[in-house]
Design a protein around this motif. Structure first.
Motif, short mmCIF file in Angstrom:
data_model
loop_
_atom_site.label_atom_id
_atom_site.label_comp_id
_atom_site.label_asym_id
_atom_site.label_seq_id
_atom_site.Cartn_x
_atom_site.Cartn_y
_atom_site.Cartn_z
N ARG A 168 34.10 35.44 50.73
CA ARG A 168 35.07 36.42 51.08
C ARG A 168 35.78 36.05 52.24
NH1 ARG A 168 32.09 41.22 51.64
NH2 ARG A 168 31.69 41.14 49.48
N GLY A 190 45.47 35.13 45.29
CA GLY A 190 44.58 35.61 44.10
C GLY A 190 44.38 34.39 43.12
N ARG A 191 43.49 34.88 42.24
CA ARG A 191 43.32 33.86 41.00
C ARG A 191 42.49 32.63 41.72
NH1 ARG A 191 46.85 33.88 35.54
NH2 ARG A 191 47.21 36.20 35.37
N ASP A 212 38.94 31.17 42.06
CA ASP A 212 37.63 31.26 41.32
C ASP A 212 36.42 31.47 42.27
OD1 ASP A 212 38.59 30.57 38.70
OD2 ASP A 212 38.02 28.56 38.91
N ARG A 254 36.29 36.94 46.16
CA ARG A 254 36.93 38.23 46.37
C ARG A 254 37.12 38.62 47.65
NH1 ARG A 254 35.79 41.79 42.08
NH2 ARG A 254 35.59 43.65 43.59
N ASP A 273 32.35 43.28 47.07
CA ASP A 273 31.74 42.86 45.80
C ASP A 273 31.83 44.32 45.01
OD1 ASP A 273 31.38 40.48 46.86
OD2 ASP A 273 29.34 40.79 47.17
N ASP A 333 40.63 44.12 45.01
CA ASP A 333 40.02 42.70 44.32
C ASP A 333 40.38 43.15 42.73
OD1 ASP A 333 38.74 41.10 46.25
OD2 ASP A 333 37.63 42.87 46.66
N ASP A 334 40.04 44.13 42.20
CA ASP A 334 40.13 44.18 40.82
C ASP A 334 41.47 44.78 40.11
OD1 ASP A 334 37.20 44.02 40.58
OD2 ASP A 334 37.20 46.06 41.35
N TYR A 373 43.97 41.18 43.62
CA TYR A 373 43.51 39.71 43.91
C TYR A 373 42.82 38.69 42.91
CZ TYR A 373 41.90 36.13 46.76
OH TYR A 373 41.68 34.65 47.29
N THR A 374 41.89 39.32 42.02
CA THR A 374 41.14 38.85 40.81
C THR A 374 42.39 38.67 39.69
OG1 THR A 374 39.44 39.84 41.42
CG2 THR A 374 39.71 38.78 38.92
N PRO A 424 39.70 37.16 33.36
CA PRO A 424 39.53 38.47 34.06
C PRO A 424 40.38 39.61 33.75
CG PRO A 424 39.73 36.52 35.87
CD PRO A 424 40.18 36.02 34.37
#
Length: 295
Positions: A3, A25-26, A28, A31, A35, A41-42, A45-46, A277
């Protein structure tokens, strides 16, 4: 899971003349907030997120203020180091990952359409208490006219109902460039208003009638954006995915497919690419579309 500090993995790119992209983001295994499930994040960023600034001499127009205050400070510092002394902001729509940095630009003109301003006012309490919170939420202070100019660069703001009811996209007619916000997304659109998908299709068709050559979305591949964005087939791919989502209401077997299978024909066109993702995004999309039919 690693992180890093907010904003520390931001990458500055130059996808077109006079246009800066601020991509994060993206990454590997990374986050940057928690968590546990959260919008930063969801939902951003991811999946990868890029906001933009159009620059002409000492003037800049920032299109969305990114996902945190450190991200927004990075944008402002970059612009000021380039000699920018006058900044205006345009908000693409009201969702958290596009307005989280507004506070950094609170001394600037922050432009939105009236639907965005209303949605932010209605959602203020939830936004300010969210995970992560955006507090204080700095509101837009101007509702837009249809056209702006940035030095010698003409810019058109166009209101659309795609992804959300309050979308604003930014057209640079001389450059043949569309800054699309979340109206177009690679791998697939994130369905936030499933009961309005038929209306979204109408505006996708309307958008397809506009004159431009390249598209810069807020969520997409770093490599594609860095190389100058997507071509017009991006619209066709989005429309095909939405139509197939709507077909899930009558086809239970289709609704069970994972994204790789569901979108195989779309990904084969190379307009967009499969990115793992987006599997949970697709599952959420299907469930939302089916649930909307029952209401």
């Amino acid at each position: 899971m690693t992180r890093p500090p907010l904003g520390s993995t931001m990458r500055l790119i130059r996808p077109a003349p006079n246009v800066l992209g601020f991509y994060d983001g993206r990454v590997d295994g990374v986050r940057i907030w928690s968590d546990e499930s959260n919008w930063l994040d969801d939902g951003a960023y991811t999946l990868g997120i890029c906001t933009y600034a159009i620059v002409d001499g000492s003037q800049a127009l920032v299109y969305d203020t990114h996902i945190s205050l450190p991200h927004a400070r990075f944008i402002r510092k970059t612009l000021e180091e380039l000699g920018v002394t006058s900044i205006r902001v345009v908000l693409s729509h009201w969702h958290d990952d596009h307005i989280a940095g507004n506070e950094v630009f609170q001394d600037c003109e922050i432009i939105a359409n009236t639907l965005t301003a209303s949605a932010l006012e209605r959602g203020r309490a939830e936004i300010e208490s969210g995970n992560p919170p955006i507090k204080p939420l700095v509101m837009p202070n101007r509702t837009f006219d249809n056209s702006l100019s940035l030095g010698a660069i003409p810019i058109e703001l166009r209101q659309v109902e795609i992804h959300s009811h309050d979308g604003t996209v930014l057209l640079m007619p001389q450059a043949g460039l569309l800054l699309a916000g979340d109206t177009l997304e690679d791998s697939v659109t994130y369905v936030s208003e499933p009961e309005r998908l038929a209306e979204h299709l109408i505006d996708l068709e309307r958008m397809a009638g506009w004159r431009f050559d390249r598209i810069l979305p807020n969520h997409g591949s770093f490599e594609a954006i860095e190389a100058g964005g997507y071509d017009r087939s991006f619209i066709d791919a989005t429309e095909a995915y939405v139509r197939k989502l709507l077909a899930c209401r009558q086809d239970p077997d289709l609704a069970k497919q994972d994204l790789r299978t569901f979108g195989a024909e779309i990904f084969a066109t190379t307009a967009v690419e499969y990115f793992a993702p987006y599997e949970p995004v697709h599952r959420q999309n299907v469930e939302a579309v089916i649930a909307a039919k029952r209401r």
